[in-house]
Write an enzyme that holds these catalytic residues in place. Sequence first.
Site: not given
Ligand SMILES: Cc1cc2nc3c(=O)[nH]c(=O)nc-3n(C[C@H](O)[C@H](O)[C@H](O)COP(=O)(O)OP(=O)(O)OC[C@H]3O[C@@H](n4cnc5c(N)ncnc54)[C@H](O)[C@@H]3O)c2cc1C
Length: 330
Positions: A290-291, A317, A195, A74
């Site tokens: 292609l499907h 990340g 990871e 987490a």
């Molecule tokens: C199905 C699923 C399972 C997950 N499992 C876990 C888990 O077990 N444990 C856990 O701790 N987390 C988990 N996560 C969280 C996941 O690691 C985060 O969603 C991810 O790190 C992105 O953070 P955010 O969703 O807050 O997006 P944000 O930080 O809001 O970022 C949104 C978008 O902004 C852009 N962005 C962000 N920062 C930058 C930057 N520095 N430079 C350029 N572009 C940037 C990227 O395009 C990014 O996708 C999970 C997420 C999902 C969807």
Amino acid sequence: MGVLLPDLDAEFGGGGGTYAHQAVVLEELTRAGVHFGCVAHGIVGHYIYAYGSEAQKRRWLPCMARGELVAAIAMTEPGAGSDLQAIRTAARRDGDHYVISGSKTFITNARNAGLVCLAARTNPNALGVRGISMIMVETAGLSGYRVGTPLEKVGMHGQDTCEIFFDDARVATSNLLGAVEDKGFSQMMGQLPYERLSIAIMAVASAERAVELTVRHVKERSALGKTLFDLQNTRFKLAECRTRAHIGRVFLDSCVERYIAGRLDEASAAMAKYWLTDTQCRVIDECVQLHGGYGYMLEYPIAQMWSDSRVQRIYGGANELMKELIAWTL
Ligand SMILES: Cc1cc2nc3c(=O)[nH]c(=O)nc-3n(C[C@H](O)[C@H](O)[C@H](O)COP(=O)(O)OP(=O)(O)OC[C@H]3O[C@@H](n4cnc5c(N)ncnc54)[C@H](O)[C@@H]3O)c2cc1C
């Protein structure tokens, strides 16, 4: 079955193998389309193995290897995803306990987790990367701890993803991971290559599988008195996809070898995560095309692979963040 923690010491209940064994397990599960959260579980196993005391390893690893104790990691919070320096969940010291308050989101395995490896701020005065520690939260009967209902995801339905809430939950200070506080950020950075490489393994296995499935489909499906495979566009697209998957495989194997030898640098792990998941999505999307309409029907494995694959570019990340990591080394 030996599927959990195959790469940890047998002394602690693991399979006694190397990361190559973990790679095989992940590839085979991916090929079978099974995603049940064993990556998150394995990540926690590696945190404990790398930073835990002897007593912590003996307490948790054997039960985790047997699957009796499910683990979750987490880190992410509603206000701290890509930017882990913004973590706000607080663990205030009170005698020989931490009193934890705050919330986490998108936590894989949370529904069934008996053990949560939690990133929390143990020093409220320290800013940024400082003041964060990893605390192992044993959730059974823990008052002040609550798991939200599983979030509705686009794919990856074999594993739950939930919010978790801490409302003055008391956890013994002996559950701190590592000997001293404030090491959480460097511990997270130390484990992220594991990871990212695991995500990359799933990416390559999934791209290879997509090409196999699609070759089979287009050779069977007729169009204009021939098969779809007889169309030059189909052959060219599949040739491109097979090439991408193969380049991915060679790069991945080099990363796995380097990881086993203790030589995989952070930038290469970031390259593997970003490039291979981008490639996975590109290849699978072509294969869906292609499907035809069948590619949009969940009855066909390629459709499920399409919806499962999208998140690969986001979690572990976001891929944009991977490019920043790579750029820092230029
Ligand atoms: C199905 C699923 C399972 C997950 N499992 C876990 C888990 O077990 N444990 C856990 O701790 N987390 C988990 N996560 C969280 C996941 O690691 C985060 O969603 C991810 O790190 C992105 O953070 P955010 O969703 O807050 O997006 P944000 O930080 O809001 O970022 C949104 C978008 O902004 C852009 N962005 C962000 N920062 C930058 C930057 N520095 N430079 C350029 N572009 C940037 C990227 O395009 C990014 O996708 C999970 C997420 C999902 C969807």
